[in-house]
Scaffold this active site. Structure first.
Site, PDB file in Angstrom:
ATOM      1  N   GLU A 287       6.950   4.091   1.768  1.00  0.00           N
ATOM      2  CA  GLU A 287       8.108   3.655   2.536  1.00  0.00           C
ATOM      3  C   GLU A 287       9.180   4.745   2.586  1.00  0.00           C
ATOM      4  O   GLU A 287       9.975   4.802   3.517  1.00  0.00           O
ATOM      5  CB  GLU A 287       8.686   2.377   1.900  1.00  0.00           C
ATOM      6  N   HIS A 308     -17.573   4.130  -9.093  1.00  0.00           N
ATOM      7  CA  HIS A 308     -18.833   3.541  -8.637  1.00  0.00           C
ATOM      8  C   HIS A 308     -18.696   2.922  -7.249  1.00  0.00           C
ATOM      9  O   HIS A 308     -19.566   2.170  -6.817  1.00  0.00           O
ATOM     10  CB  HIS A 308     -19.319   2.519  -9.669  1.00  0.00           C
ATOM     11  N   LYS A 422       8.380  -7.551  12.088  1.00  0.00           N
ATOM     12  CA  LYS A 422       9.248  -8.729  11.958  1.00  0.00           C
ATOM     13  C   LYS A 422       9.654  -9.229  13.338  1.00  0.00           C
ATOM     14  O   LYS A 422       9.650 -10.431  13.607  1.00  0.00           O
ATOM     15  CB  LYS A 422      10.517  -8.370  11.174  1.00  0.00           C
TER      16      LYS A 422
END
Ligand code: PA5
Length: 445
Positions: A287, A308, A422
Site C-alpha cells: 500500500e 514443496h 469502494k
C-alpha cells in the site's frame, strides 16, 4: 537488534552500483528525517515508541484487567487493513501454535472480524460468541469503512441484547479518529471507552498505537516489551550511516527492482508463527509503494511447506523475483531427534540433533540453491521470536518502508487506489448519493 545481510545479492550486483543506491537511500533518509517529503503530515509513527504515554499503556491494561475480572474469554476485534493486521501478526507470532486447542488458557482468545464480507464467517463467529463470554474492540480510524461497520452493527446488537446496554458499554471499546467519523459520535453517545488513532499516523503504521496494542494486551502479551523493542530500533535506526540496516534493505531492494527489473519480493519465513508478519508486511509495502505505476509486488512463502509447492517456481520459473529471508537465530522450545534401533526411515544420522538445526540447514540450503537459480537473497535476522525482538522488527520494517518509498519516488503514506473498488461496491449496493454511478455500473454488467 535487527540485522540485514545483503551478501546473497553479491553475485548479481556490482558493489559500485550498490554504493550509489545506498547514497540514494541516505537522501531518502534525510527527507524522512527533515519531514519535508510527500505525505509528511503522516509521520507520527516515527516517534510512537519513545513518545507513547504511560497513561495510554495504563488505560489499555485497565481494560484488559476489567475484562479478565468479568471472565471474558472471547474478544472480537473488528477492523480491516491497518486496523487489523498489526494486532493479528503480533498475536500469531507470540501465541503458542496450538493455543486454540490447549485446555489451559490464561487469557481471552482474540478473534478478528470486519476484515471480510463473508456471511458464513460472521454467522459462524456468532456460533462461537453464543458459547462464550464476549467483549468487542471496534477499530476504524475513519469510522466509515464498510466491512468493519457491517460486522460491528451485528456484534453491537448481539452484545446489547445479551448483556443489556449498560453492561455492553463496559464490553465494547472503540478505537477511532480524535474528532471525525461515525464511530466517534457513536462511542460518545453510548459511553464506550475509546482510544484515539493520532491524526498523523496512517492505518498500516498504527500497530504501536492502541489499534495494535489493545488487542495484543487483551490477548495476554506484554505490550511494554513490544514497545521497548520498538524503542530500541527507533534509537538504532536514527543513525545516518551506510551500515544502518534500514538503509541497506531500502537500497538493495530498490537496486534489484530498478536495475535488474525484479518486480516481486518474496518474504520468506521458516516458522508458521511468522505467517501474519508477512501479511502485515505485504500491506505495509504494497500500500505504501504500489502507486504511480511503480512498486515491487510483495509476496510471501511459509517454508519449508512452500518449498514443496512454490519452491519449483522460485527455483526455475520466470526470473522476476528476489527473496528477503526472515531469519530467527534460535527457537524458544527444544525438540531433539532421538536414535531409533531399526532406523527404517534412515534418519539416525540426525540422532541428537535439534529439529531447528534441520530447519536452519534447510534455510541455508534453499538460500544457496535460489542464488544458483538466479534469485538474489537479502537476509533479515532477529535473535529469537519474542515481544521485544518483534517490536524491533516491526519498527524496522516501517522505517525502512519510508526510506524505500522515498528512494522509489512515491508518497509512502497515501493509498488513493483503495477508493476505486469502494466506489463500485457502493454503486452496486445502491448507496444513497451513488445514483449516477449505479446507473453507469449496471450498464456495464
Ligand atoms: O493503511 C491504511 O490506511 C488502510 O489499510 C486502513 O487501515 C484500512 O483501510 C482501514 O481503514 P479504517 O481504519 O479507517 O477503517
Amino acid at each position: 537488534m535487527v540485522k540485514v545481510d545483503v551478501k546473497g545479492c553479491e553475485p548479481f550486483v556490482e558493489q559500485a552500483k550498490f554504493e550509489s543506491y545506498v547514497n540514494k537511500a541516505l537522501e531518502a533518509f534525510d527527507t524522512l528525517d527533515a519531514e519535508n517529503g510527500a505525505g509528511n503530515d503522516f509521520l507520527g509513527w516515527k516517534h510512537l515508541p519513545s513518545e507513547i504515554s504511560e497513561s495510554i499503556i495504563n488505560d489499555i491494561e485497565s481494560i484488559r484487567n476489567l475484562w479478565n475480572r468479568k471472565g471474558v474469554d472471547l474478544v472480537i476485534a473488528i477492523g480491516i487493513g491497518g486496523s487489523y493486521l498489526g494486532a493479528k501478526c503480533v498475536i500469531e507470532a507470540l501465541s503458542h501454535n496450538f493455543a486454540r486447542q490447549l485446555k489451559h488458557k490464561d487469557a481471552p482468545e482474540v478473534v478478528f472480524a470486519g476484515n471480510n464480507l463473508s456471511e458464513e464467517y460472521l454467522a459462524e463467529l456468532m456460533d462461537l460468541a453464543v458459547e462464550r463470554n464476549v467483549a468487542c474492540i471496534v477499530i476504524s480510524k475513519s469510522g466509515t469503512t464498510t466491512e468493519p461497520a457491517v460486522a460491528f452493527r451485528i456484534f453491537k446488537q448481539y452484545i446489547e441484547s445479551r448483556y443489556g446496554k449498560k453492561e455492553a458499554a463496559e464490553r465494547i471499546v472503540a478505537i477511532t479518529d480524535a474528532s471525525r467519523g461515525a464511530l466517534k459520535t457513536l462511542s460518545n453517545q453510548e459511553g464506550y471507552k475509546s482510544f484515539i488513532v493520532p491524526d498523523n499516523v496512517g492505518g498500516r503504521f498504527s500497530v504501536l498505537t492502541p489499534v495494535g496494542l489493545l488487542p495484543i494486551a487483551v490477548a495476554g502479551f506484554d505490550i511494554r516489551e513490544l514497545v521497548d523493542g520498538a524503542k530500541k530500533a527507533e534509537r538504532a535506526l536514527a543513525a545516518r550511516e551506510k551500515s544502518n540496516p534500514a538503509i541497506q534493505y531500502a537500497a538493495m531492494r530498490n537496486l534489484l527492482h530498478t536495475e535488474l527489473g525484479k518486480s516481486v519480493e518474496i518474504l520468506v519465513n521458516y516458522s508458521p508463527k511468522l505467517t501474519y508478519v508477512s501479511e502485515w508486511w505485504k500491506q505495509l509495502y504494497g500500500e505504501s509503494e504500489g502507486k504511480d505505476s511503480k512498486g515491487i509486488f510483495p509476496a510471501s512463502v511459509n517454508n519449508t511447506a512452500d518449498l514443496h509447492s512454490m519452491g519449483q517456481f522460485i527455483q526455475e520459473g520466470s526470473r522476476i523475483m528476489f527473496e528477503t529471508v526472515l531469519h530467527v537465530d534460535s527457537a524458544r522450545r527444544s525438540v531433539v531427534i532421538e536414535s531409533d534401533e531399526q532406523n527404517l526411515d534412515q534418519l539416525n544420522y540426525l540422532s541428537g540433533k535439534h529439529v531447528e538445526h534441520c530447519n536452519h540447514m534447510a534455510e541455508i540450503g534453499t538460500r544457496l540453491a535460489h542464488i544458483d537459480g538466479g534469485v538474489p537473497q537479502i537476509t533479515i535476522s532477529i535473535d529469537t521470536l519474542d515481544a521485544k525482538r518483534l517490536g524491533s522488527l516491526l519498527y524496522f520494517f516501517e522505517f525502512a518502508c519510508g526510506i524505500s518509498a522515498y528512494t522509489l519516488g512515491v508518497n509512502p503514506f497515501n493509498q488513493p487506489g483503495v477508493e476505486a473498488y469502494k466506489k463500485n461496491m457502493f454503486a452496486l449496493l445502491e448507496k444513497p448519493g451513488y445514483e449516477e454511478a449505479t446507473e453507469a455500473i449496471k450498464a456495464r454488467l
